[in-house]
Design an enzyme around this catalytic site. Structure first.
Site, short mmCIF file in Angstrom:
data_model
loop_
_atom_site.label_atom_id
_atom_site.label_comp_id
_atom_site.label_asym_id
_atom_site.label_seq_id
_atom_site.Cartn_x
_atom_site.Cartn_y
_atom_site.Cartn_z
N GLY A 171 23.70 42.27 38.48
CA GLY A 171 23.26 43.53 39.02
C GLY A 171 22.53 43.57 40.19
CD GLU A 184 25.61 37.45 32.45
OE1 GLU A 184 25.92 38.68 32.46
OE2 GLU A 184 25.40 37.08 31.41
NE ARG A 224 32.13 48.17 46.45
CZ ARG A 224 31.20 48.80 46.88
NH1 ARG A 224 31.11 49.00 48.42
NH2 ARG A 224 30.09 49.00 46.51
CE1 TYR A 273 32.49 51.34 40.67
CE2 TYR A 273 33.53 50.23 42.84
CZ TYR A 273 33.42 50.30 41.45
OH TYR A 273 33.94 49.24 40.55
CB CYS A 292 50.93 59.87 50.56
SG CYS A 292 52.03 58.90 51.58
CD GLU A 293 46.92 59.15 45.97
OE1 GLU A 293 45.76 60.13 45.67
OE2 GLU A 293 47.40 58.79 45.15
C1 PLP Z 1 29.73 43.00 36.30
C2 PLP Z 1 28.81 42.25 35.47
C3 PLP Z 1 28.17 41.47 36.17
C4 PLP Z 1 27.88 41.29 37.55
O1 PLP Z 1 27.56 42.44 38.06
P1 PLP Z 1 27.13 42.58 39.84
O2 PLP Z 1 26.63 43.66 40.10
O3 PLP Z 1 28.19 42.08 40.67
O4 PLP Z 1 25.91 41.07 39.90
C5 PLP Z 1 27.38 40.53 35.37
N1 PLP Z 1 27.45 40.59 33.93
C6 PLP Z 1 28.24 41.34 33.31
C7 PLP Z 1 28.20 41.44 31.70
C8 PLP Z 1 29.10 42.27 33.92
O5 PLP Z 1 29.77 42.98 33.28
#
Ligand code: PLP
Length: 442
Positions: A238, A287, A326, A330, A356-357
């Protein structure tokens, strides 16, 4: 920070002019900088050095084999969400024993594959999934390593489609139900309680929500370590990146400039979290997806037409929402600049694709240098959730992906040949066959 910058008026990726790649491989085209991938990984790894930490790259952000290979060579683990991602990691030379498997909907076949491959842990999202994993493990005569994903009920204050850590969404187990769930899991014979996990959302640009979530979950992790001997706490991904002023972030001293202050850097992230995590004495998994790859990629596109309607001016380009969804999905911002540096006259443009959107746009009313048909544009920070979210909508082929390292470039995914788009399709058995199977255009 990244390795895309103007040299003598031409945008370069590391040591190569991007326009040369655009002419050689055609457009639309993704270009990735290996040095940027390595730099981001290295910075995060260094910031977390006081911990017993493992970076598990979130494969879903960009799963190209060459990108995975880059991280495998750096010793990265991987965060996967499907059998396909697990097999990609293996194909790229990654180690399954360094993979964690996330996701709310793991099928029996996926669980069995992951057990046979010997992954590090399943990040479990429901009691039903725990029971299922135990059953599949029993059948295969294996012990399944598991961690429960706790939902800390912290608002990540990011876009609604990428917020995951509150009770209003489908992810994880409510904080107060976690201990009772480990109690039940401990009685399942084919599970090994290995860790605890959380992930509160994506593109977080402040450290505060991470800090609140870690403060909330750390005592729980300590209790689980004491009671069940778990060995890791995964704090999820994240970490947000810079999308605006993308060019500025291509300057070599960017991490040190005041512009970087107040933004989420590996240093600010670690300075707040390490003191909370270190006393636990647990292995800490992170992660990151977007942080490692986002700034490392651009999407290159060619201006097909300049069109004026009433008050508005459109640049109609050869990339579309099927290549980079994106903005449509988003409301995301991508910096857009011409490959040839153009100073001087600026005007407001909408940059749009040919699909075509009306959702098929990259920006609206953006001040851009006066550019013309046939020129190339770069959409910056397209390395994460770009190529991977591509589709064949409008029967448009997947664009090629190029990895650059210094003065070398290699095509790490070729442009999809048109007939591959409908490979696997055919007329139904009761339909007449076309008069001649393959007609060549004259
Ligand atoms: C998508 C996701 C991530 C990675 O998110 P980023 O915002 O790209 O860092 C890490 N862990 C889990 C469980 C996710 O679903």
């Amino acid at each position: 920070m990244h390795d895309f910058r103007y040299v003598d008026g031409h945008l370069h990726c590391e040591g190569l002019p991007v326009e040369r790649l655009a002419r050689k491989y055609g457009t639309p085209l993704y270009v990735y900088s290996q040095k940027t991938l390595e730099d981001h990984y290295g910075r995060l790894d260094a910031a977390l050095a006081p911990l017993d930490s493992v970076i598990c790259y979130a494969v879903k952000a960009n799963s190209n084999l060459a990108v995975l290979r880059t991280f495998a060579e750096l010793g990265s683990g991987f965060d996967i969400v499907s059998a396909g991602e697990l097999e990609r990691v293996v194909a790229a030379g990654g180690n399954p024993a360094r993979c964690v498997f996330a996701g709310v909907g793991k099928t029996e076949a996926e669980i069995a594959l992951a057990l046979r491959r010997g992954i590090y842990a399943f990040n479990v999202e429901s009691e039903a999934e725990l029971v299922r994993i135990d059953r599949v493990a029993a059948r295969l005569r294996k012990q399944a390593p598991v961690a429960v994903r706790v939902n800390p009920n912290i608002d990540a204050q990011t876009h609604a489609k990428i917020t995951t850590g509150t009770y209003e969404n489908k992810f994880g187990i409510a904080f107060e139900n976690v201990l009772p769930l480990y109690q039940r899991a401990a009685r399942l014979k084919h599970l090994r309680l290995r860790g605890i996990q959380m992930h509160i959302g994506s593109q977080l640009t402040e450290v505060k929500p991470f800090e609140s979530a870690v403060r909330r979950v750390a005592p729980l992790a300590a209790a689980l370590a004491e009671k069940y001997g778990i060995e890791f706490f995964s704090i999820g991904g994240g970490i947000g990146i810079v999308y605006e002023s993308a060019l500025a972030s291509g300057q070599p001293d960017w991490w040190a400039t005041p512009a970087a202050k107040g933004l989420l850097t590996p240093a600010t992230y670690a300075s707040k979290l390490v003191p909370l995590l270190r006393p636990l004495g647990l292995k800490i998994l992170v992660e990151p997806g977007r942080f490692l790859v986002g700034n490392a990629g651009i999407l290159v596109t060619r201006i097909e037409y300049v069109k004026q309607t009433g008050e508005k001016r459109f640049l109609i380009v050869d990339a579309a929402m099927n290549d980079l969804v994106r903005p449509a999905f988003y409301d995301a911002y991508h910096e857009i600049l011409p490959l040839r540096c153009r100073c001087g006259v600026q005007a407001l443009f909408d940059v749009v694709g040919p699909i075509c959107e009306s959702g098929d746009f990259f920006c609206r009313d953006r001040l851009l240098p006066a550019v013309d048909e046939g020129e190339y544009l770069a959409l910056f920070s397209a390395g994460a959730y770009g190529a991977v979210m591509g589709s064949n909508y409008n029967s448009r082929p997947f664009p090629p992906e190029i990895l650059v390292s210094e003065r070398r470039a290699d095509c790490v995914r070729r442009r999809q040949p048109l007939e591959r788009i409908w490979e696997g399709e055919r007329a139904a058995s009761w339909q007449a066959r076309p008069a001649s199977g393959r007609r060549r255009p004259r």
